[in-house]
Design a protein around this motif. Sequence first.
Motif, PDB file in Angstrom:
ATOM      1  N   GLU A 278     -10.296 -22.812   7.097  1.00 41.08           N
ATOM      2  CA  GLU A 278     -11.727 -22.781   6.834  1.00 41.08           C
ATOM      3  C   GLU A 278     -12.044 -21.492   6.434  1.00 41.08           C
ATOM      4  OE1 GLU A 278     -15.533 -23.128   6.082  1.00 41.08           O
ATOM      5  OE2 GLU A 278     -14.376 -24.808   6.582  1.00 41.08           O
ATOM      6  N   THR A 279     -11.214 -20.497   6.662  1.00 44.32           N
ATOM      7  CA  THR A 279     -11.378 -19.024   6.285  1.00 44.32           C
ATOM      8  C   THR A 279     -10.960 -18.833   4.645  1.00 44.32           C
ATOM      9  OG1 THR A 279     -10.387 -18.077   8.378  1.00 44.32           O
ATOM     10  CG2 THR A 279     -10.304 -16.686   6.302  1.00 44.32           C
ATOM     11  N   VAL A 280     -10.006 -19.786   4.221  1.00 49.17           N
ATOM     12  CA  VAL A 280      -9.839 -19.410   2.735  1.00 49.17           C
ATOM     13  C   VAL A 280     -11.022 -20.201   1.932  1.00 49.17           C
ATOM     14  CG1 VAL A 280      -8.413 -20.786   0.860  1.00 49.17           C
ATOM     15  CG2 VAL A 280      -7.444 -19.768   2.963  1.00 49.17           C
ATOM     16  N   LEU A 281     -11.404 -21.296   2.294  1.00 43.70           N
ATOM     17  CA  LEU A 281     -12.538 -21.993   1.779  1.00 43.70           C
ATOM     18  C   LEU A 281     -13.836 -21.328   1.951  1.00 43.70           C
ATOM     19  CD1 LEU A 281     -11.942 -25.747   2.986  1.00 43.70           C
ATOM     20  CD2 LEU A 281     -11.691 -24.774   0.854  1.00 43.70           C
ATOM     21  N   SER A 282     -13.927 -20.739   2.870  1.00 41.20           N
ATOM     22  CA  SER A 282     -15.418 -19.774   3.101  1.00 41.20           C
ATOM     23  C   SER A 282     -15.406 -18.522   2.552  1.00 41.20           C
ATOM     24  CB  SER A 282     -15.553 -19.328   4.732  1.00 41.20           C
ATOM     25  OG  SER A 282     -15.690 -20.476   5.444  1.00 41.20           O
ATOM     26  N   ALA A 283     -14.156 -17.924   2.288  1.00 39.78           N
ATOM     27  CA  ALA A 283     -13.988 -16.837   1.411  1.00 39.78           C
ATOM     28  C   ALA A 283     -14.161 -17.163  -0.199  1.00 39.78           C
ATOM     29  CB  ALA A 283     -12.604 -15.988   1.685  1.00 39.78           C
ATOM     30  N   TYR A 284     -13.678 -18.171  -0.354  1.00 35.48           N
ATOM     31  CA  TYR A 284     -13.511 -18.707  -1.898  1.00 35.48           C
ATOM     32  C   TYR A 284     -15.203 -18.999  -1.940  1.00 35.48           C
ATOM     33  CZ  TYR A 284     -13.202 -21.686  -5.752  1.00 35.48           C
ATOM     34  OH  TYR A 284     -13.095 -22.318  -7.039  1.00 35.48           O
ATOM     35  N   GLY A 285     -16.015 -19.274  -1.237  1.00 34.66           N
ATOM     36  CA  GLY A 285     -17.306 -19.915  -1.351  1.00 34.66           C
ATOM     37  C   GLY A 285     -17.400 -21.316  -1.949  1.00 34.66           C
ATOM     38  N   PRO A 288     -20.604 -27.615  -1.353  1.00 33.30           N
ATOM     39  CA  PRO A 288     -20.471 -29.148  -0.877  1.00 33.30           C
ATOM     40  C   PRO A 288     -19.688 -29.805  -2.507  1.00 33.30           C
ATOM     41  CG  PRO A 288     -22.652 -28.143  -0.318  1.00 33.30           C
ATOM     42  CD  PRO A 288     -22.027 -27.154  -1.037  1.00 33.30           C
ATOM     43  N   ALA A 289     -19.886 -29.431  -3.403  1.00 32.11           N
ATOM     44  CA  ALA A 289     -19.505 -30.152  -4.454  1.00 32.11           C
ATOM     45  C   ALA A 289     -17.854 -30.005  -4.702  1.00 32.11           C
ATOM     46  CB  ALA A 289     -19.916 -29.719  -5.944  1.00 32.11           C
ATOM     47  N   VAL A 290     -17.439 -28.928  -4.444  1.00 26.24           N
ATOM     48  CA  VAL A 290     -15.980 -28.757  -4.277  1.00 26.24           C
ATOM     49  C   VAL A 290     -15.466 -29.448  -3.025  1.00 26.24           C
ATOM     50  CG1 VAL A 290     -14.373 -26.889  -3.834  1.00 26.24           C
ATOM     51  CG2 VAL A 290     -16.022 -26.549  -5.606  1.00 26.24           C
ATOM     52  N   ARG A 291     -15.782 -29.158  -1.840  1.00 27.10           N
ATOM     53  CA  ARG A 291     -15.255 -29.731  -0.658  1.00 27.10           C
ATOM     54  C   ARG A 291     -15.406 -31.228  -0.729  1.00 27.10           C
ATOM     55  NH1 ARG A 291     -15.462 -26.354   4.271  1.00 27.10           N
ATOM     56  NH2 ARG A 291     -16.217 -24.149   3.502  1.00 27.10           N
ATOM     57  N   ALA A 292     -16.374 -32.044  -1.216  1.00 26.89           N
ATOM     58  CA  ALA A 292     -16.552 -33.471  -1.557  1.00 26.89           C
ATOM     59  C   ALA A 292     -15.144 -33.957  -2.166  1.00 26.89           C
ATOM     60  CB  ALA A 292     -17.714 -33.703  -2.000  1.00 26.89           C
ATOM     61  N   ARG A 293     -14.592 -33.089  -3.314  1.00 33.27           N
ATOM     62  CA  ARG A 293     -13.510 -33.509  -3.896  1.00 33.27           C
ATOM     63  C   ARG A 293     -12.098 -33.075  -3.008  1.00 33.27           C
ATOM     64  NH1 ARG A 293     -14.644 -36.949  -7.677  1.00 33.27           N
ATOM     65  NH2 ARG A 293     -13.128 -35.939  -9.217  1.00 33.27           N
ATOM     66  N   LEU A 294     -11.952 -32.242  -2.305  1.00 34.02           N
ATOM     67  CA  LEU A 294     -10.772 -31.762  -1.572  1.00 34.02           C
ATOM     68  C   LEU A 294     -10.167 -32.987  -1.132  1.00 34.02           C
ATOM     69  CD1 LEU A 294     -11.844 -28.812   0.591  1.00 34.02           C
ATOM     70  CD2 LEU A 294     -10.448 -28.686  -1.390  1.00 34.02           C
ATOM     71  N   GLY A 295     -10.621 -34.162  -0.297  1.00 29.29           N
ATOM     72  CA  GLY A 295      -9.890 -35.193   0.159  1.00 29.29           C
ATOM     73  C   GLY A 295      -9.071 -35.915  -0.976  1.00 29.29           C
ATOM     74  N   ILE A 296      -9.763 -36.056  -2.265  1.00 27.48           N
ATOM     75  CA  ILE A 296      -9.010 -36.705  -3.327  1.00 27.48           C
ATOM     76  C   ILE A 296      -7.667 -36.089  -3.869  1.00 27.48           C
ATOM     77  CG2 ILE A 296      -9.227 -37.718  -5.696  1.00 27.48           C
ATOM     78  CD1 ILE A 296     -12.294 -37.403  -5.140  1.00 27.48           C
ATOM     79  N   TYR A 297      -7.731 -34.789  -4.049  1.00 28.10           N
ATOM     80  CA  TYR A 297      -6.689 -34.065  -4.428  1.00 28.10           C
ATOM     81  C   TYR A 297      -5.492 -33.703  -3.342  1.00 28.10           C
ATOM     82  CZ  TYR A 297      -8.846 -33.314  -8.982  1.00 28.10           C
ATOM     83  OH  TYR A 297      -9.345 -33.646 -10.190  1.00 28.10           O
ATOM     84  N   ALA A 298      -6.163 -33.668  -1.928  1.00 26.30           N
ATOM     85  CA  ALA A 298      -5.295 -33.550  -0.979  1.00 26.30           C
ATOM     86  C   ALA A 298      -4.264 -34.577  -0.721  1.00 26.30           C
ATOM     87  CB  ALA A 298      -5.911 -33.327   0.306  1.00 26.30           C
ATOM     88  N   ARG A 299      -4.637 -35.828  -0.752  1.00 23.29           N
ATOM     89  CA  ARG A 299      -4.059 -37.019  -0.749  1.00 23.29           C
ATOM     90  C   ARG A 299      -2.856 -37.026  -2.060  1.00 23.29           C
ATOM     91  NH1 ARG A 299      -3.160 -42.023   1.013  1.00 23.29           N
ATOM     92  NH2 ARG A 299      -2.599 -43.725  -0.343  1.00 23.29           N
ATOM     93  N   LEU A 300      -3.532 -36.829  -3.024  1.00 24.55           N
ATOM     94  CA  LEU A 300      -2.265 -36.773  -4.352  1.00 24.55           C
ATOM     95  C   LEU A 300      -1.311 -35.780  -3.976  1.00 24.55           C
ATOM     96  CD1 LEU A 300      -4.833 -36.879  -7.438  1.00 24.55           C
ATOM     97  CD2 LEU A 300      -3.119 -38.706  -6.606  1.00 24.55           C
ATOM     98  N   THR A 301      -1.883 -34.577  -3.376  1.00 23.28           N
ATOM     99  CA  THR A 301      -0.680 -33.430  -3.169  1.00 23.28           C
ATOM    100  C   THR A 301       0.385 -33.834  -2.150  1.00 23.28           C
ATOM    101  OG1 THR A 301      -2.289 -31.482  -3.775  1.00 23.28           O
ATOM    102  CG2 THR A 301      -0.577 -30.965  -2.379  1.00 23.28           C
TER     103      THR A 301
END
Length: 331
Positions: A278-285, A288-301
């Motif tokens: 959460e620290t990384v994501l918050s500092a990145y800024g 919601p559009a980015v966070r909504a896509r995290l699950g897709i790429y996390a599964r592939l990773t």
Amino acid sequence: MSVLDRAIRAAAEAGCELLRASPRRDGRLLLTLRNAEGVEVAGSWSSDRLKVYSYGQDPKLPALAELVAEGGTVVAHRAGRRAVVRHPDGERWTKVLPEGKVKAVADGLERAAEIPGIRVPPVLAVTSDTVTLGTLPGVTLYTRLGVGIGLEEFGTRVGRAVRDLHGGTIQVPMHDLQAEIAVTERWVEAAARLTGTQLPRPRTPSIGSGSGPNVLLHRDLHDKQLLLDETGCSAGILDLDLLARGEAALDLANLLVHLELRVRQGRLAPDRLSPMAETVLSAYGADPAVRARLGIYARLTRIRLAAVYAFRPADLPRAGRALVEEPLLVA
């Protein structure tokens, strides 16, 4: 017996331990071995034949032997593909590549150096088959995870550095969701064919018709690629050989899943994982559009890393498999 198992057995018979393997599309395995003297060397496995290279030798990378003869230390070597040599002064590093591959690497680093807010290794010299870089001061996030202190500060700096990288305007090829699925599919197929490891097939998710922000991507962003210097003013980023444009969620998910992996490997305390993410994501800024896509790429990773670790008998393959079977982050 799988192809990898046969290579492991042949290596043992030759007095070597097979540490890691990298599959090629032609069916070969490029190997990292530890020889009888305890030295890491390169090798290959093809048509049930093992080839072990002498330290610092590679006929397809002739500059490697020259650098070693001058006192350099090989820190990475993939037969015929690339090698990295640390110079005796400890202040310079040379990447040895096949001719034709150097310009893209050097140009990418030089252009990335112009992006405000991040540090990259300076390019000191370029030849037809080498790129010599200066040292980038700092300690990696991977090292800091092992110490377990200062992680919030490091996470903040990392998040900001990734944001700054993503804001770069370098013109590079596109790498969209379908391209990432294709990469993952190749790893899954190779793991099944060469190691016998069965992993879930990557697929286009039902919400995959949209896309997040299009940014400049690292494409191999993880904790060993990120450094923080003593001033703490900016983060450094290593190995920008795969620069591309695509969704921000790809880099962020790759980094977060590597943090999951470090928990599995015992390097990061489980209760530090979610706060660090959460620290990384918050500092990145991350919006919601980015966070909504995290699950897709996390599964592939997760699937890709499980396949990669199937080729690493010395690196706890089970830790990679656990990423798929028991994810630790919601993303």
